[in-house]
Enzyme design. Structure first.
Site, mmCIF file in Angstrom:
data_model
loop_
_atom_site.group_PDB
_atom_site.id
_atom_site.type_symbol
_atom_site.label_atom_id
_atom_site.label_comp_id
_atom_site.label_asym_id
_atom_site.label_seq_id
_atom_site.Cartn_x
_atom_site.Cartn_y
_atom_site.Cartn_z
ATOM 1 N N TYR A 1 -5.863 -3.357 12.934
ATOM 2 C CA TYR A 1 -6.651 -2.157 12.615
ATOM 3 C C TYR A 1 -8.079 -2.332 13.107
ATOM 4 O O TYR A 1 -9.029 -2.206 12.340
ATOM 5 C CB TYR A 1 -6.587 -1.878 11.105
ATOM 6 C CG TYR A 1 -5.227 -1.357 10.689
ATOM 7 C CD1 TYR A 1 -4.960 0.009 10.716
ATOM 8 C CD2 TYR A 1 -4.214 -2.217 10.323
ATOM 9 C CE1 TYR A 1 -3.705 0.502 10.366
ATOM 10 C CE2 TYR A 1 -2.954 -1.743 9.974
ATOM 11 C CZ TYR A 1 -2.713 -0.380 9.998
ATOM 12 O OH TYR A 1 -1.478 0.104 9.666
ATOM 13 N N GLU B 1 3.899 -8.259 6.886
ATOM 14 C CA GLU B 1 2.611 -8.891 6.564
ATOM 15 C C GLU B 1 2.683 -9.863 5.394
ATOM 16 O O GLU B 1 1.903 -9.749 4.446
ATOM 17 C CB GLU B 1 1.546 -7.825 6.308
ATOM 18 C CG GLU B 1 1.235 -6.984 7.529
ATOM 19 C CD GLU B 1 0.049 -6.048 7.320
ATOM 20 O OE1 GLU B 1 -0.502 -5.986 6.206
ATOM 21 O OE2 GLU B 1 -0.324 -5.374 8.301
ATOM 22 N N GLU C 1 1.938 -1.735 14.074
ATOM 23 C CA GLU C 1 1.077 -0.796 13.330
ATOM 24 C C GLU C 1 -0.283 -0.749 14.007
ATOM 25 O O GLU C 1 -0.794 -1.779 14.451
ATOM 26 C CB GLU C 1 0.821 -1.257 11.880
ATOM 27 C CG GLU C 1 1.968 -1.076 10.939
ATOM 28 C CD GLU C 1 1.633 -1.506 9.497
ATOM 29 O OE1 GLU C 1 0.450 -1.487 9.099
ATOM 30 O OE2 GLU C 1 2.582 -1.880 8.793
ATOM 31 N N ASP D 1 0.814 -1.200 0.000
ATOM 32 C CA ASP D 1 0.000 0.000 0.000
ATOM 33 C C ASP D 1 0.859 1.266 0.000
ATOM 34 O O ASP D 1 0.765 2.089 0.901
ATOM 35 C CB ASP D 1 -0.900 -0.085 1.247
ATOM 36 C CG ASP D 1 -1.691 1.157 1.518
ATOM 37 O OD1 ASP D 1 -2.327 1.648 0.577
ATOM 38 O OD2 ASP D 1 -1.655 1.642 2.666
HETATM 39 C C1 GCB Z 1 -1.018 -2.353 6.710
HETATM 40 C C2 GCB Z 1 0.259 -2.252 5.947
HETATM 41 C C3 GCB Z 1 0.588 -0.833 5.557
HETATM 42 C C4 GCB Z 1 -0.671 -0.127 5.080
HETATM 43 C C5 GCB Z 1 -1.666 -0.093 6.219
HETATM 44 C C6 GCB Z 1 -2.998 0.582 5.787
HETATM 45 O O1 GCB Z 1 -1.277 -3.311 7.397
HETATM 46 O O2 GCB Z 1 1.348 -2.858 6.591
HETATM 47 O O3 GCB Z 1 1.572 -0.850 4.562
HETATM 48 O O4 GCB Z 1 -0.434 1.152 4.578
HETATM 49 O O5 GCB Z 1 -1.956 -1.387 6.639
HETATM 50 O O6 GCB Z 1 -3.195 1.746 6.060
HETATM 51 O O7 GCB Z 1 -3.795 -0.096 5.156
#
Ligand code: GCB
Length: 572
Positions: free
Chosen positions: A428, A375, A464, A131
């Site tokens: 997330y 990931e 993250e 991403d």
């Molecule tokens: C993730 C990735 C990261 C993305 C992020 C997102 O898990 O490791 O590269 O930018 O999520 O914001 O989707």
């Protein structure tokens, strides 16, 4: 085309923005005459800081090197091509190809769209599983430098220490002759010689050492000695001398089942994930941007970052060493999702990339852990052998540092996690899962930590977590994409971190330091907006929440008198 820069955003031509394939760079330079004729004991080297991704380089029409992969340096001795013809300019030609395959790092694939009713002839797209915008070009400085024909090729330094005495182990490799002598001297920051040595390997003893400490953990963070390595050799009737000065930070790293210790003291990562990304220049190296970012880290009270998702420029790493910013150094193993990307061909390339990365960064005190991937599809059965091999290779190359990879797989299905020293997990909650439901975070995050710890008894970093916010978009009660939602999400995560950091959680790295460009898509509004700073480095509301928190943690865990934000121990 300017160098360094990505080529994508420089022109008004939309076809260059998303261009996939070969591009060509060419430049003529006039070399000093003494490099060409006066002194044939001079070795002239052409070095690229990085170029994306596959590069072939010619000098005066003669191919001098090819290199696979971005983000890491490569170089060639060009002496035999340019010497002996003084007066002729040196023409450097570079062909670059940014096509990704299942076996490159990062992997990708080209998909031809064959439906003639929907796509023009030969239409194709490049699929990627990461991403960030796949910028390409010559991203870092290109230099010509010289050494004598007998020269210091590499130095490896490791350190051990107790309170009153430290040992600096060194190994020096010299190329060009076996008849040479080496002398070494280690100086402190006052210029005083504190230890001397000779020969290609040995140990230097430093009494009452000044240790290398992270930012906010000591009143003088980032202390580095200077190791001067001097080589002398006789060649072609001349005395040749090569001198290299390496900054050396003395520090130790230990990982227990619940802690990450730097110099024997528990270290808590309160930091960020970054990208090399900016308007116009893309991933091109840019000093003002780099220094601005270090000032923002200082302001934030961040003590660490992960080089998500590839090695950053050496100049950035130099500043981390100097300011005491602790780094988890990640290789470009991002988006390893296809099963073909776990085969032998990919594995061999991954091992080579780790060799290049470790050769470049092994002497950096700021680098405390290697991350071999982000990931990957680590729930696939071949991931077990794949990560076992990559991690064992990394440890064999550098036994002094722990190794990890960053996972978002289910704790019970992850085939790579048995081999890591620290569990790094991304999640997330309330964003990609249960969007809009902040109230699920405490339970889901607690469960996440407990499951991982119960399974592995290894310390955990939340590598993250984050939420997009469009700067200036407000909503109370907080709704997704507003600045309030990003702040509220942070607070929910933080309340769980505060409980679990008393046990085995050893760090939190926000996703992301700044907004960054991505491929276009229905979930991206001119890029990923999970930055706590905008792409132009202006703070969103979340930046102030994080700042309060990081300074509070720094003051709690520091052995120093309370640190006042305006007197940050940084950029002295
Ligand atoms: C993730 C990735 C990261 C993305 C992020 C997102 O898990 O490791 O590269 O930018 O999520 O914001 O989707």
């Amino acid at each position: 085309m300017p160098v360094p820069a990505s080529f994508n955003d420089i022109t008004q031509d939309p076809s260059l923005e998303n261009y996939i394939g070969w591009v060509w760079y060419e430049k003529e330079v006039q070399l000093p005459l003494r490099w060409l004729q006066d002194d044939l004991n001079t070795r002239v080297v052409l070095r690229f800081g990085s170029a994306h991704y596959y590069s072939i380089v010619w000098v005066n029409g003669v191919q001098v090197m090819e290199h696979e992969g971005g983000h890491l340096p490569f170089e060639a001795d060009i002496s035999s091509i340019i010497q002996g013809s003084p007066g002729i300019p040196c023409r450097i030609t570079v062909a670059l190809n940014n096509t990704l395959t299942p076996h490159t790092l990062p992997p990708g694939s080209i998909q031809y769209m064959n439906d003639k009713t929907r796509y023009p002839k030969n239409y194709f797209v490049q699929n990627i599983r990461f991403d960030f915008f796949n910028y390409a070009g010559i991203h870092r400085p290109v230099v010509l430098y010289t050494t004598p024909s007998v020269y210091i090729d590499d130095i490896t330094v490791t350190t051990t220490s107790s309170e009153s005495v430290a040992m600096v182990q060194y190994q020096v490799s010299v190329v060009g002759s076996t008849l040479y002598s080496l002398s070494l001297s280690l100086r402190d920051q006052e210029g005083k010689v504190v230890a001397t040595g000779d020969g290609p390997s040995g140990e230097l003893k430093v009494l009452n050492p000044n240790l290398w400490w992270p930012y906010l953990m000591h009143e003088n963070p980032g202390y580095r000695y200077s190791l001067e390595v001097k080589m002398q050799a006789q060649a072609n009737g001349a005395l040749l001398e090569d001198v290299y000065t390496l900054p050396v930070g003395i520090r130790t790293i230990h990982v227990t089942s619940t802690q990450f210790l730097i110099n024997g003291r528990p270290f808590y990562f309160h930091g960020v994930n970054k990208h090399e990304d900016a308007d116009i220049r893309g991933k091109g190296f840019d000093w003002p941007l780099v220094v601005k970012d270090f000032n923002l880290l200082r302001w934030l009270g961040a003590n660490s970052f992960r080089t998500s998702h590839y090695p950053y420029a050496e100049e950035i790493m130099d500043l981390c060493d100097a300011y005491g910013i602790v780094v988890i150094d990640e290789c470009p193993g991002v988006g390893i999702k296809m099963s073909e990307s776990f085969g032998n061909k990919s594995l061999q390339h991954h091992l080579v990339v780790m060799e290049e990365l470790i050769r470049r960064d092994k002497n950096r005190p700021s680098v405390v852990m290697w991350s071999v991937a982000n990931e990957p599809a680590s729930e696939l059965p071949p991931a077990g052998y794949y990560f076992k091999t990559v991690i064992a290779h990394t440890k064999a190359l550098d036994p002094s540092r722990p190794v990890t990879f960053v996972t978002d797989a289910n704790y019970a299905l992850d085939h790579g996690a048995p081999y890591v020293d620290v569990i790094c997990v991304n999640s997330y909650f309330s964003w990609y899962h249960d969007p809009g439901h902040l109230e699920v975070i405490p339970l889901q995050l607690t469960t996440q930590f407990e499951n991982w710890y119960k399974t592995y008894q290894k310390p955990i970093i939340q590598s993250e977590y984050g939420a997009d916010s469009v700067p200036g978009l407000h909503s109370d009660p907080p709704l997704m994409f507003s600045e309030e939602y990003q702040k509220a999400m942070l607070r929910e995560y933080h309340s769980v971190f505060d409980k679990k950091r008393k046990e085995y959680v050893i760090g939190e790295l926000i996703w992301n330091f700044a907004d960054f460009m991505t491929n276009q898509g229905t979930t991206r509004v001119l890029g990923n907006k999970k930055g706590i700073f905008t792409r132009q480095r202006q703070p969103k509301s979340a930046a102030f929440v994080l700042r309060e928190r990081y300074w509070k943690i720094a003051n709690e865990s520091s052995c120093l008198p309370p640190i006042i934000k305006s007197h940050a121990l940084f950029l002295k």
